[in-house]
Design an enzyme around this catalytic site. Structure first.
Site, PDB file in Angstrom:
ATOM      1  N   ASP A   6      34.394  53.885  31.392  1.00  0.00           N
ATOM      2  CA  ASP A   6      34.968  52.584  31.739  1.00  0.00           C
ATOM      3  C   ASP A   6      36.478  52.722  31.871  1.00  0.00           C
ATOM      4  O   ASP A   6      37.085  53.640  31.308  1.00  0.00           O
ATOM      5  CB  ASP A   6      34.606  51.577  30.649  1.00  0.00           C
ATOM      6  CG  ASP A   6      35.180  50.193  30.906  1.00  0.00           C
ATOM      7  OD1 ASP A   6      35.139  49.736  32.064  1.00  0.00           O
ATOM      8  OD2 ASP A   6      35.681  49.571  29.952  1.00  0.00           O
ATOM      9  N   ASP A   8      39.010  49.637  31.839  1.00  0.00           N
ATOM     10  CA  ASP A   8      39.782  48.675  31.052  1.00  0.00           C
ATOM     11  C   ASP A   8      39.502  48.829  29.560  1.00  0.00           C
ATOM     12  O   ASP A   8      38.360  48.786  29.120  1.00  0.00           O
ATOM     13  CB  ASP A   8      39.465  47.250  31.503  1.00  0.00           C
ATOM     14  CG  ASP A   8      39.779  47.043  32.971  1.00  0.00           C
ATOM     15  OD1 ASP A   8      40.842  47.505  33.407  1.00  0.00           O
ATOM     16  OD2 ASP A   8      38.948  46.453  33.676  1.00  0.00           O
TER      17      ASP A   8
END
Length: 173
Positions: A6, A8
């Protein structure tokens, strides 16, 4: 090994950017060390919460995030040894599609366009490992998972937690 990472709050300092903008907008001195749990907006007065929720819709928000400490070096090493993809829920914030791609170009140019997945739900991903800070992405992933620590997930259990990129390196390199 196929690894999805991922962006963020895993590769990029999103949580910290919310605090930085909040302090500028409301002339405050909020610091991440003052937050013990929850989203940033959970930790400010109610009349300030909307401004934090709107940050992700601001032009430039995702483009100018700082990389997490050691993320660039560890990602480069992982990429050399494994099939690594950045999988980010960019479609939630349409402005972020280009900004996130530009961010990767700047900080992780070794991640080719073929290894960038801008998606919605991550349960569609098929691989060996997903590293994410959101348990709703991990719970439906059909593979191993690592929960990247963030103030918003401190109460979440049932996942192997990593606190930083050096811990990821110890596990995977």
């Amino acid at each position: 090994m196929t690894i999805f990472v991922d962006m963020d709050d895993v590769l990029a300092e999103t949580y910290e950017k919310h605090i930085e903008l909040y302090n500028l907008e409301h002339y405050q001195q909020l610091n991440i060390s003052q937050i013990t749990s929850g989203e940033v907006w959970h930790n400010v007065p109610e009349d300030h919460q909307r401004s934090i929720k709107d940050h992700a819709n601001q032009k430039g928000f995702f483009r100018y995030l700082k990389p997490k400490k050691d993320s660039i070096q560890v990602m480069q090493a992982l990429y050399a040894q494994h099939e690594v993809y950045i999988a980010t829920a960019a479609t939630q914030f349409p402005e972020s599609l280009k900004e996130k791609s530009d961010w990767i170009d700047e900080y992780m140019p070794f991640i080719t366009w073929q290894h960038r997945i801008m998606c919605g739900h991550k349960f569609i991903l098929k691989g060996d490992l997903l590293i994410d800070d959101r348990t709703y992405n991990l719970e439906k992933f059909d593979g191993d998972t690592l929960l990247f620590n963030s103030p918003h997930n401190v109460g979440d259990t049932g996942y192997t937690r990593v606190n930083n990129w050096l811990e990821i390196a110890e596990r995977l390199l």
